[in-house]
Scaffold this motif. Structure first.
Motif: not given
Length: 273
Positions: A26-31, A95-99, A118-125
């Protein structure tokens, strides 16, 4: 004292790790939705523009350089030769800059226990990987179907090249996610150090034409392998024996593991700094 006969809520009967998994999803989806709305506008057209803008920029550069360079090192069409170098390069760079900016971008939300780094990393990835795949498809399709390229693109080989770009971008991004927050000066140093990459990644030429001893040094640049693999995917006659997916995946996964270990150990200090 009488015992309570109230039934235990079904949610409480779930294993803790299962509840945490659903919370993370849910957190990843929201991010992801947050990034779509804040970065690209609050409509579907905003996201379409986020895909069309980099794709249009790459196509424009491809056309411009095609006018100046008529004979590519391999094949007969410079546009597709240049695109096979620029597309995976931009895939990696974006991708590298966003992550790398994941914690900085979501720092205000990471104060809440429900949202982890981890949620923030995975969402951007996830979000930016999907975006870059769409950009790659638009560019290649645009060049392939509008010009006589005389190439034979192989989907599996293209997927391997983009997978290599994904892994090395994730590794560099995760590592820089820690370094940018721990050492603010590293952001400027990294910007300076990576400026020669555009010329040192074999976008305009092929690795085979580089003289010794420079060839030995450039081999250690993972992007040389990523771009070499992309050209193997479009030019069946191009051998590209120097390409080593094992090397790229090994470097990318090692950087990811090391970066994650540092973030797990020091993420609270970074958030409070």
């Amino acid at each position: 004292m009488p015992h309570s006969t109230d039934p235990i809520p079904e949610a409480d009967l779930r294993p803790v790790h299962e509840q945490r998994s659903f919370a993370s999803l849910r957190s990843i989806g929201a991010l992801i939705l947050r990034e779509m709305s804040t970065t690209n506008g609050r409509s579907a057209n905003g996201y379409l523009w986020a895909v069309a803008e980099p794709a249009g920029g790459i196509i424009l550069l491809t056309i411009i350089f095609s006018l100046g360079f008529r004979s590519p090192p391999i094949g007969t069409n410079f546009a597709i030769f240049y695109a096979t170098g620029l597309v995976p390069f931009m895939f990696y760079m974006a991708l590298a800059a966003k992550v790398a900016a994941s914690i900085q971008y979501s720092k205000s939300l990471l104060a809440y226990p429900a949202v982890t780094f981890m949620d923030a990393l995975l969402a951007r990835l996830v979000f930016n990987t999907v975006t870059q795949i769409l950009v790659s498809y638009i560019v290649f399709a645009g060049v392939y179907f509008t010009m006589e390229t005389r190439t034979d693109p192989q989907i599996v080989e293209i997927a391997l090249s983009l997978s290599m770009a994904f892994v090395i971008a994730a590794g560099i991004g995760v590592m820089n996610c820690f370094l940018f927050e721990a050492f603010p000066w590293w952001r400027f140093a990294w910007s300076i150090l990576t400026r020669p990459l555009f010329l040192a990644s074999c976008i305009f030429f092929i690795f085979d034409d580089i003289p010794e001893p420079f060839q030995d040094y450039l081999w250690f640049n993972p992007l040389v392998h990523v771009i070499g693999q992309m050209r193997k995917a479009f030019y069946p006659s191009y051998m590209g024996d120097y390409v080593s997916p094992v090397y790229v995946f090994g470097v990318g996964l090692a950087l990811t593991a090391f970066g994650l270990a540092l973030l797990v150990r020091y993420h609270r200090d970074l958030l409070n700094s």
